[in-house]
Motif scaffolding. Structure first.
Motif, PDB file in Angstrom:
ATOM      1  N   HIS A 192     -28.271  41.367  36.669  1.00  0.00           N
ATOM      2  CA  HIS A 192     -28.546  40.934  37.975  1.00  0.00           C
ATOM      3  C   HIS A 192     -27.432  40.635  38.965  1.00  0.00           C
ATOM      4  CE1 HIS A 192     -32.650  40.686  36.845  1.00  0.00           C
ATOM      5  NE2 HIS A 192     -32.532  40.140  35.622  1.00  0.00           N
ATOM      6  N   ARG A 193     -26.260  40.750  38.274  1.00  0.00           N
ATOM      7  CA  ARG A 193     -25.320  40.228  39.358  1.00  0.00           C
ATOM      8  C   ARG A 193     -23.749  40.836  39.004  1.00  0.00           C
ATOM      9  NH1 ARG A 193     -23.487  33.775  38.702  1.00  0.00           N
ATOM     10  NH2 ARG A 193     -21.785  33.643  40.074  1.00  0.00           N
ATOM     11  N   MET A 194     -23.281  41.071  39.983  1.00  0.00           N
ATOM     12  CA  MET A 194     -21.849  41.859  40.172  1.00  0.00           C
ATOM     13  C   MET A 194     -20.985  41.372  41.218  1.00  0.00           C
ATOM     14  SD  MET A 194     -20.535  44.906  38.684  1.00  0.00           S
ATOM     15  CE  MET A 194     -21.779  45.863  38.123  1.00  0.00           C
ATOM     16  N   ALA A 195     -19.825  41.398  40.932  1.00  0.00           N
ATOM     17  CA  ALA A 195     -18.797  40.828  41.830  1.00  0.00           C
ATOM     18  C   ALA A 195     -18.000  42.133  42.223  1.00  0.00           C
ATOM     19  CB  ALA A 195     -17.849  39.893  41.535  1.00  0.00           C
ATOM     20  N   VAL A 196     -17.904  42.386  43.671  1.00  0.00           N
ATOM     21  CA  VAL A 196     -16.947  43.446  44.177  1.00  0.00           C
ATOM     22  C   VAL A 196     -15.758  42.727  45.155  1.00  0.00           C
ATOM     23  CG1 VAL A 196     -16.875  45.546  45.679  1.00  0.00           C
ATOM     24  CG2 VAL A 196     -18.949  44.861  44.703  1.00  0.00           C
ATOM     25  N   SER A 197     -14.546  43.316  44.344  1.00  0.00           N
ATOM     26  CA  SER A 197     -13.175  42.760  45.045  1.00  0.00           C
ATOM     27  C   SER A 197     -12.492  43.884  45.568  1.00  0.00           C
ATOM     28  CB  SER A 197     -12.544  41.921  44.051  1.00  0.00           C
ATOM     29  OG  SER A 197     -13.394  40.821  43.472  1.00  0.00           O
ATOM     30  N   TRP A 198     -11.637  43.651  46.624  1.00  0.00           N
ATOM     31  CA  TRP A 198     -10.666  44.320  47.288  1.00  0.00           C
ATOM     32  C   TRP A 198      -9.600  43.814  48.042  1.00  0.00           C
ATOM     33  CZ3 TRP A 198     -15.518  43.348  49.284  1.00  0.00           C
ATOM     34  CH2 TRP A 198     -15.565  43.096  50.494  1.00  0.00           C
ATOM     35  N   SER A 199      -8.664  44.560  48.451  1.00  0.00           N
ATOM     36  CA  SER A 199      -7.766  43.861  49.273  1.00  0.00           C
ATOM     37  C   SER A 199      -7.107  44.480  50.433  1.00  0.00           C
ATOM     38  CB  SER A 199      -6.329  43.596  48.503  1.00  0.00           C
ATOM     39  OG  SER A 199      -6.038  44.801  48.088  1.00  0.00           O
ATOM     40  N   THR A 200      -6.543  44.025  51.301  1.00  0.00           N
ATOM     41  CA  THR A 200      -5.978  44.621  52.556  1.00  0.00           C
ATOM     42  C   THR A 200      -4.536  43.781  52.340  1.00  0.00           C
ATOM     43  OG1 THR A 200      -6.959  42.629  53.878  1.00  0.00           O
ATOM     44  CG2 THR A 200      -8.089  44.998  53.926  1.00  0.00           C
ATOM     45  N   PRO A 201      -3.466  44.650  53.171  1.00  0.00           N
ATOM     46  CA  PRO A 201      -2.139  44.295  53.185  1.00  0.00           C
ATOM     47  C   PRO A 201      -2.056  42.881  54.034  1.00  0.00           C
ATOM     48  CG  PRO A 201      -2.260  46.506  53.429  1.00  0.00           C
ATOM     49  CD  PRO A 201      -3.932  46.004  53.526  1.00  0.00           C
ATOM     50  N   ALA A 202      -3.065  42.624  54.895  1.00  0.00           N
ATOM     51  CA  ALA A 202      -2.858  41.393  55.916  1.00  0.00           C
ATOM     52  C   ALA A 202      -4.181  40.992  55.999  1.00  0.00           C
ATOM     53  CB  ALA A 202      -2.013  41.604  56.972  1.00  0.00           C
ATOM     54  N   GLY A 203      -4.344  39.866  56.801  1.00  0.00           N
ATOM     55  CA  GLY A 203      -5.530  39.535  57.210  1.00  0.00           C
ATOM     56  C   GLY A 203      -6.282  40.556  58.247  1.00  0.00           C
ATOM     57  N   VAL A 204      -7.782  40.537  58.201  1.00  0.00           N
ATOM     58  CA  VAL A 204      -8.413  41.482  58.949  1.00  0.00           C
ATOM     59  C   VAL A 204      -9.710  40.619  59.214  1.00  0.00           C
ATOM     60  CG1 VAL A 204      -7.767  43.513  57.759  1.00  0.00           C
ATOM     61  CG2 VAL A 204      -9.840  42.309  56.909  1.00  0.00           C
ATOM     62  N   ARG A 205     -10.386  41.278  60.490  1.00  0.00           N
ATOM     63  CA  ARG A 205     -11.743  40.564  61.088  1.00  0.00           C
ATOM     64  C   ARG A 205     -12.735  41.336  60.608  1.00  0.00           C
ATOM     65  NH1 ARG A 205     -10.367  37.864  65.500  1.00  0.00           N
ATOM     66  NH2 ARG A 205      -8.351  38.402  66.679  1.00  0.00           N
ATOM     67  N   TYR A 238     -26.362  51.167  42.530  1.00  0.00           N
ATOM     68  CA  TYR A 238     -26.143  50.778  43.853  1.00  0.00           C
ATOM     69  C   TYR A 238     -24.908  51.499  44.417  1.00  0.00           C
ATOM     70  CZ  TYR A 238     -29.389  46.820  43.102  1.00  0.00           C
ATOM     71  OH  TYR A 238     -30.458  46.184  42.976  1.00  0.00           O
ATOM     72  N   HIS A 239     -25.138  51.918  45.843  1.00  0.00           N
ATOM     73  CA  HIS A 239     -24.014  52.317  46.700  1.00  0.00           C
ATOM     74  C   HIS A 239     -23.506  51.124  47.560  1.00  0.00           C
ATOM     75  CE1 HIS A 239     -24.952  56.678  46.363  1.00  0.00           C
ATOM     76  NE2 HIS A 239     -25.980  56.133  45.690  1.00  0.00           N
ATOM     77  N   TYR A 240     -22.074  50.983  47.747  1.00  0.00           N
ATOM     78  CA  TYR A 240     -21.558  49.878  48.417  1.00  0.00           C
ATOM     79  C   TYR A 240     -20.457  50.434  49.364  1.00  0.00           C
ATOM     80  CZ  TYR A 240     -17.388  49.944  45.383  1.00  0.00           C
ATOM     81  OH  TYR A 240     -16.339  50.584  44.552  1.00  0.00           O
ATOM     82  N   ARG A 241     -20.294  49.871  50.631  1.00  0.00           N
ATOM     83  CA  ARG A 241     -19.382  50.467  51.638  1.00  0.00           C
ATOM     84  C   ARG A 241     -18.537  49.094  51.780  1.00  0.00           C
ATOM     85  NH1 ARG A 241     -21.553  53.971  56.150  1.00  0.00           N
ATOM     86  NH2 ARG A 241     -22.639  51.982  56.796  1.00  0.00           N
ATOM     87  N   LEU A 242     -17.385  49.227  51.856  1.00  0.00           N
ATOM     88  CA  LEU A 242     -16.327  48.121  52.234  1.00  0.00           C
ATOM     89  C   LEU A 242     -15.506  48.267  53.534  1.00  0.00           C
ATOM     90  CD1 LEU A 242     -14.548  47.829  48.636  1.00  0.00           C
ATOM     91  CD2 LEU A 242     -16.630  46.593  49.387  1.00  0.00           C
ATOM     92  N   SER A 243     -15.637  47.465  54.419  1.00  0.00           N
ATOM     93  CA  SER A 243     -14.795  47.439  55.654  1.00  0.00           C
ATOM     94  C   SER A 243     -14.457  46.459  56.289  1.00  0.00           C
ATOM     95  CB  SER A 243     -16.047  48.585  56.576  1.00  0.00           C
ATOM     96  OG  SER A 243     -17.046  47.875  56.734  1.00  0.00           O
ATOM     97  N   HIS A 244     -13.879  46.667  57.486  1.00  0.00           N
ATOM     98  CA  HIS A 244     -13.591  45.317  58.476  1.00  0.00           C
ATOM     99  C   HIS A 244     -13.459  46.018  59.901  1.00  0.00           C
ATOM    100  CE1 HIS A 244      -9.840  46.759  56.725  1.00  0.00           C
ATOM    101  NE2 HIS A 244      -9.285  46.630  57.917  1.00  0.00           N
ATOM    102  N   LYS A 245     -13.351  45.036  60.674  1.00  0.00           N
ATOM    103  CA  LYS A 245     -13.553  45.505  62.059  1.00  0.00           C
ATOM    104  C   LYS A 245     -12.390  46.554  62.478  1.00  0.00           C
ATOM    105  CE  LYS A 245     -14.007  43.821  66.875  1.00  0.00           C
ATOM    106  NZ  LYS A 245     -13.849  42.731  68.013  1.00  0.00           N
TER     107      LYS A 245
END
Length: 453
Positions: free
Chosen positions: A50-63, A107-114
Motif C-alpha cells: 500500500h505504500r511507496m516513496a518516490v524521491s528525486w533531485s534537482t541541482p538547485a531549488g525549484v518552484r 502505477y504511472h508517475y510524472r515528476l516535474s516543477h514549474k
C-alpha cells in the motif's frame, strides 16, 4: 487548480483507494526552470502493498516540485513534494510518500516543477496474494564501470526490489574513521550514484541500509544526515534510528539493521542505541516467526559477521550481539557487505556449521542460519579471502586469528546475488533460491533454502 480540487476530481476517483501523504514543505530558492528532475529512486514503505516513496533531485531549488500519479498516463492525482537541502551542495532532494495504494497494481508517475520538462516512470506495489518473486542483494557499489554494469544486470534480471547493504556511493572515503578530514569528502558523488542507479531504482525499490561509509564526518552526530536527506525510509524501525526498518514482501520478512551500532572494527557509532536495537530486533523476529504467512526471514546490515577476507575479516561485535538472537528465532539468511568479495557460509548455529552446503546444495534452513557476504557490487575487489585462517575483530578493534571451517564458498570477482522466493507447495514446502552472478552474468554460486510449515 488547487491541490484540494485535484484530489477530489475524477483522477482521484479513478485511483479508488490511492491517496498520498507528505511531510511539511521546505522552501528553497528557485533555480532555472530548465533543470530536469534526476536521481529518481523508489523505496517501499512499511507495507509494500500500500505504500511507496518516490524521491528525486534537482541541482538547485525549484518552484512547485510535484508528483503526478495515476493508473495510466492521464495521471489524475497531484502531490507536492517535501524538499530537503543537504551539506555542502546546492542539490535539493524531493520526496513524496504515497500511501493507501492498491496491492499488485502498476502505477504511472510524472515528476516535474514549474517550467521544467517532466520525467516519467512506473512502479508496481507488492501483490495482495503470495506469488513467486525475485530480489537482488548486494553492497559496496560506488560509482564506476562495474557498478554501472551491475545496474544493467539488475534490470535484466527483473527483481521486484533490491536489498542494498550499505557503502552505497563512497562520498566520504574515510569510512567512518574520521581520518583525512574534509579532503576525503566529495558529496557530488551522491548525485552521480543516484543518477547511475536510476535506470533500475526509478522503477523498482532499492531498500538501502547504512555502512561505515555512510557515517560522514560533519553530517550530524552519527554522520547519517546526508543519507537521510536523500532517502525516504519506511520509518518503522528503532526509536532514534530511522536508518532501521522492516517490511514483508510475499512469504519473506526483511529486517534492516544498523551494523555500525554493534561494530567492534569501526567503533564510531558503537552502542549509540544501547540495548534498543536488540530489543526491537527480538520483537520483530518474534512477530515474523508467529506470522503463518511468513516462511523466510532475511536480515541485512553492512558489517560482516562471517567472512574470511583479510581486509576486514569478521566483526565480533555484530556476532556477540546478534548471533544468539538469530539462532533463537531461526533467521534463514543474513546479508552483509563490507568485504569486497562474495562469500557464503555453511548453515551455522552458535558459530559452528551444522551441515555442509557446497555449491548447488538444497538445505533445510531450520537447521541453521546462512551468512552471505555480497560486497562485490562495484568497488575494487579484495582478493585475499578463502583462507583456512582469518581473523575476527573483538572489543577494542583487536584482530584475533580464527579458523574458518564455517566458510562454504568464496569468490573474488564483482558480483550480485539474486534470490527467488517460492511460496509453499502442496506439501507445505517453501523455497528461497540463491543465484550469485558475476558482472557478465556467469553463475558463481547456487543454493536453495527450504522450509516446511
Amino acid at each position: 487548480m488547487s491541490r484540494r480540487r485535484v484530489l477530489t476530481g475524477s483522477g482521484a476517483a479513478a485511483l479508488a483507494a490511492g491517496t498520498a501523504s507528505v511531510g511539511p514543505l521546505l522552501w528553497v530558492p528557485p533555480a532555472s526552470a530548465a533543470v530536469r528532475p534526476g536521481g529518481v529512486h523508489l523505496m517501499y514503505g512499511k507495507n509494500p502493498k500500500h505504500r511507496m516513496a518516490v524521491s528525486w533531485s534537482t541541482p538547485a531549488g525549484v518552484r512547485r516540485p510535484r508528483l503526478e500519479l495515476g493508473l495510466d498516463r492521464t495521471y489524475g492525482l497531484t502531490v507536492p513534494a517535501e524538499s530537503r537541502s543537504t551539506k555542502d551542495l546546492g542539490t535539493v532532494y524531493h520526496h513524496v510518500d504515497l500511501r493507501r495504494l492498491r496491492p499488485g497494481t502498476r502505477y504511472h508517475y510524472r515528476l516535474s516543477h514549474k517550467g521544467a520538462s517532466p520525467v516519467t516512470g512506473t512502479f508496481r506495489t507488492a501483490p495482495k496474494v503470495q506469488r513467486p518473486f525475485r530480489f537482488a542483494a548486494f553492497g559496496d557499489m560506488g560509482v564506476n564501470a562495474a557498478a554501472a554494469a551491475h545496474v544493467a544486470l539488475i534490470r535484466r534480471m527483473r527483481p521486484k526490489f533490491a536489498f542494498v547493504v550499505g557503502d552505497l556511493c563512497y562520498a566520504d572515503t574515510s569510512g567512518g574513521t574520521g581520518v583525512g578530514g574534509p579532503q576525503t569528502q566529495d558529496f557530488r558523488v551522491w548525485d552521480q550514484w543516484l543518477n547511475q542507479i536510476q535506470p533500475s531504482a526509478g522503477h523498482v525499490p532499492w531498500m538501502t541500509t547504512v555502512g561505515n561509509h555512510e557515517m560522514e564526518e560533519g553530517n550530524g552526530e552519527l554522520g547519517y544526515s546526508g543519507y537521510l536527506d536523500r532517502f525516504q525510509l519506511p520509518g518503522n524501525g528503532v526509536k532514534g534510528a530511522p536508518v532501521t526498518y522492516s517490511f514483508v514482501h510475499g512469504n519473506v520478512g526483511f529486517i534492516a539493521l544498523d551494523g555500525n551500532d554493534a561494530s567492534y572494527e569501526i567503533s564510531r557509532n558503537l552502542d549509540y542505541l544501547g540495548s534498543a536495537q536488540d530489543q526491537w530486533l527480538r520483537r520483530e523476529l518474534a512477530e515474523m516467526r508467529s506470522d503463518p504467512e511468513i516462511d523466510f526471514i532475511v536480515v541485512g546490515f553492512h558489517n560482516c559477521m562471517y567472512c574470511t577476507n583479510l581486509v576486514h575479516g569478521s566483526d565480533g561485535g555484530n556476532r556477540s550481539r546478534w548471533e544468539p538472537i538469530f539462532d533463537r528465532y531461526s533467521v534463514d539468511l543474513v546479508v552483509n557487505g563490507h568485504n569486497h568479495c562474495y562469500e557464503r557460509t555453511h548453515p551455522l548455529r552458535d558459530g559452528a556449521p551444522v551441515i555442509e552446503a557446497p555449491r548447488g546444495a538444497v538445505i533445510d534452513s531450520t537447521r541453521g542460519t546462512t551468512y552471505l557476504t555480497a560486497g562485490g557490487a562495484g568497488q575494487a575487489v579484495y582478493p585475499t579471502g578463502g583462507r583456512p585462517i582469518s581473523y575476527v575483530s573483538i572489543e577494542g578493534g583487536v584482530r584475533v586469528p580464527e579458523t574458518t571451517e564455517w566458510s562454504a564458498l568464496t569468490n573474488e570477482v564483482h558480483s550480485v546475488a539474486f534470490l527467488d522466493a517460492v511460496p509453499r507447495n502442496k506439501r507445505g514446502v517453501a523455497k528461497l533460491k540463491l543465484t550469485a552472478l558475476s558482472t557478465d552474468g556467469k553463475v558463481i554460486d547456487r543454493l536453495t533454502l527450504k522450509r516446511r510449515r
